[in-house]
Design a protein around this motif. Structure first.
Motif, short mmCIF file in Angstrom:
data_model
loop_
_atom_site.label_atom_id
_atom_site.label_comp_id
_atom_site.label_asym_id
_atom_site.label_seq_id
_atom_site.Cartn_x
_atom_site.Cartn_y
_atom_site.Cartn_z
N PRO A 101 0.84 -1.21 0.00
CA PRO A 101 0.00 0.00 0.00
C PRO A 101 0.87 1.26 0.00
CG PRO A 101 -0.75 -1.56 1.66
CD PRO A 101 0.58 -2.07 1.14
N PHE A 102 0.33 2.34 -0.52
CA PHE A 102 1.04 3.62 -0.56
C PHE A 102 0.15 4.68 0.05
CE2 PHE A 102 -1.15 2.86 -4.48
CZ PHE A 102 -1.76 4.06 -4.81
N THR A 103 0.73 5.80 0.43
CA THR A 103 -0.01 6.88 1.08
C THR A 103 -0.52 7.86 0.04
OG1 THR A 103 1.32 6.71 3.08
CG2 THR A 103 0.15 8.78 2.75
N VAL A 104 -1.78 8.26 0.18
CA VAL A 104 -2.37 9.30 -0.65
C VAL A 104 -2.79 10.44 0.29
CG1 VAL A 104 -4.26 9.93 -2.20
CG2 VAL A 104 -3.18 7.68 -2.39
N ARG A 105 -2.30 11.64 -0.01
CA ARG A 105 -2.61 12.83 0.79
C ARG A 105 -3.22 13.88 -0.13
NH1 ARG A 105 -0.53 14.70 5.62
NH2 ARG A 105 -0.77 16.93 5.95
N LEU A 106 -4.44 14.29 0.18
CA LEU A 106 -5.14 15.35 -0.55
C LEU A 106 -5.35 16.52 0.40
CD1 LEU A 106 -7.69 12.97 -2.14
CD2 LEU A 106 -6.32 14.54 -3.50
N GLU A 107 -4.92 17.72 -0.02
CA GLU A 107 -5.15 18.91 0.78
C GLU A 107 -5.91 19.92 -0.06
OE1 GLU A 107 -2.11 19.80 3.99
OE2 GLU A 107 -0.85 19.07 2.33
N GLU A 118 -4.05 19.82 -3.62
CA GLU A 118 -2.69 19.30 -3.72
C GLU A 118 -2.72 17.83 -3.37
OE1 GLU A 118 0.02 21.67 -1.40
OE2 GLU A 118 -0.46 23.49 -2.54
N LEU A 119 -2.31 17.01 -4.31
CA LEU A 119 -2.29 15.57 -4.13
C LEU A 119 -0.84 15.11 -4.09
CD1 LEU A 119 -4.33 12.84 -5.76
CD2 LEU A 119 -1.88 12.78 -6.10
N ARG A 120 -0.52 14.32 -3.08
CA ARG A 120 0.79 13.66 -3.00
C ARG A 120 0.52 12.19 -2.71
NH1 ARG A 120 5.49 16.25 -2.64
NH2 ARG A 120 6.41 14.75 -1.21
N ALA A 121 1.19 11.32 -3.45
CA ALA A 121 1.00 9.88 -3.26
C ALA A 121 2.33 9.17 -3.44
CB ALA A 121 -0.03 9.35 -4.25
N GLY A 122 2.55 8.14 -2.64
CA GLY A 122 3.77 7.37 -2.77
C GLY A 122 4.10 6.70 -1.45
N PRO A 123 5.22 6.05 -1.35
CA PRO A 123 6.17 5.86 -2.45
C PRO A 123 5.60 4.87 -3.46
CG PRO A 123 6.89 4.59 -0.56
CD PRO A 123 5.66 5.36 -0.13
N CYS A 124 6.07 5.01 -4.69
CA CYS A 124 5.59 4.12 -5.73
C CYS A 124 6.67 3.88 -6.78
CB CYS A 124 4.32 4.67 -6.37
SG CYS A 124 4.44 6.34 -7.00
N SER A 125 6.51 2.80 -7.50
CA SER A 125 7.44 2.47 -8.57
C SER A 125 7.20 3.41 -9.76
CB SER A 125 7.24 1.02 -9.02
OG SER A 125 5.99 0.88 -9.67
N ARG A 126 8.10 3.38 -10.71
CA ARG A 126 7.97 4.21 -11.91
C ARG A 126 6.66 3.89 -12.66
NH1 ARG A 126 11.95 6.95 -13.36
NH2 ARG A 126 13.53 5.55 -12.56
N ASP A 127 6.33 2.60 -12.79
CA ASP A 127 5.09 2.22 -13.47
C ASP A 127 3.86 2.70 -12.71
OD1 ASP A 127 6.47 0.99 -15.53
OD2 ASP A 127 6.18 -1.05 -14.75
N MET A 128 3.90 2.56 -11.38
CA MET A 128 2.77 3.03 -10.56
C MET A 128 2.62 4.54 -10.70
SD MET A 128 3.36 0.88 -7.04
CE MET A 128 2.18 1.81 -6.08
N GLU A 129 3.74 5.27 -10.69
CA GLU A 129 3.70 6.72 -10.78
C GLU A 129 3.07 7.16 -12.10
OE1 GLU A 129 4.78 10.79 -11.72
OE2 GLU A 129 5.47 9.03 -12.81
N ALA A 130 3.50 6.59 -13.20
CA ALA A 130 2.96 6.97 -14.51
C ALA A 130 1.47 6.64 -14.62
CB ALA A 130 3.75 6.26 -15.62
N THR A 131 1.10 5.45 -14.18
CA THR A 131 -0.31 5.05 -14.23
C THR A 131 -1.16 5.93 -13.34
OG1 THR A 131 0.32 2.77 -14.72
CG2 THR A 131 -1.90 3.11 -13.85
N SER A 132 -0.71 6.18 -12.11
CA SER A 132 -1.48 7.00 -11.17
C SER A 132 -1.60 8.44 -11.65
CB SER A 132 -0.82 6.99 -9.79
OG SER A 132 -0.93 5.73 -9.21
N ARG A 133 -0.51 9.00 -12.16
CA ARG A 133 -0.55 10.39 -12.64
C ARG A 133 -1.59 10.52 -13.76
NH1 ARG A 133 2.27 14.66 -11.88
NH2 ARG A 133 3.91 13.55 -10.78
#
Length: 156
Positions: A101-107, A118-133
């Motif tokens: 699991p990774f942390t998702v923070r919405l402010e 403002e959304l911050r999420a992670g930590p995540c792999s490169r594939d997770m980052e691209a898909t999530s973004r």
């Protein structure tokens, strides 16, 4: 996990902060905009309990049902109209399989003419980052459309 990245997205939305926050915690609202592309829906499989220790659980699917995945979030912090923080697990998407699991923070911040999210999420792999973004950018576009339809002009 190959590389630990953090997703960092800031988005201006043309609606008051309480209205934007409600779009993230109300089941009917979230169903109307959450998910990438217009072809994905949340087909009645959504449960939200917006409090610390509460959850957001949903399944997204294509209209045809040929593709679906689940998102299970446990909220660790909820401050009404200000912040949502939680631990999130995604299943059914290759980029997330086997990942912790990774942390998702919405402010949510007041900003001239609306709200900045403002959304911050992670930590995540490169594939997770691209898909999530991609997912979040498309979802925010759908949220823009929903807010334009449901938020009237400021009477002052």
């Amino acid at each position: 996990m190959d590389v630990q990245l953090v997703i960092d997205i800031h988005r201006h939305l043309d609606a008051p902060r309480d209205r934007v926050f409600r779009a993230f915690v109300d089941e009917d609202e979230l169903t109307a905009w959450f998910g990438p592309f217009a072809a994905f829906v949340v087909p009645g499989t959504l449960s939200i309990d917006p409090r610390a220790g509460g959850h957001r659980r949903l399944t997204m699917a294509t209209f045809s049902g040929s593709m679906s995945w689940s998102v299970d979030t446990t909220y660790t912090e909820v401050v009404e109209n200000e912040r949502l923080v939680g631990s999130e697990q995604v299943t059914g998407i290759a980029a997330f399989e086997g990942e912790p699991p990774f942390t998702v923070r919405l402010e949510f911040f007041d900003e001239k003419g609306g709200t900045r999210v403002e959304l911050r999420a992670g930590p995540c792999s490169r594939d997770m980052e691209a898909t999530s973004r991609d997912f979040w950018m498309q979802s925010f576009s759908k949220l823009d459309s929903l807010l334009a339809r449901t938020t009237g002009p400021d009477p002052y």
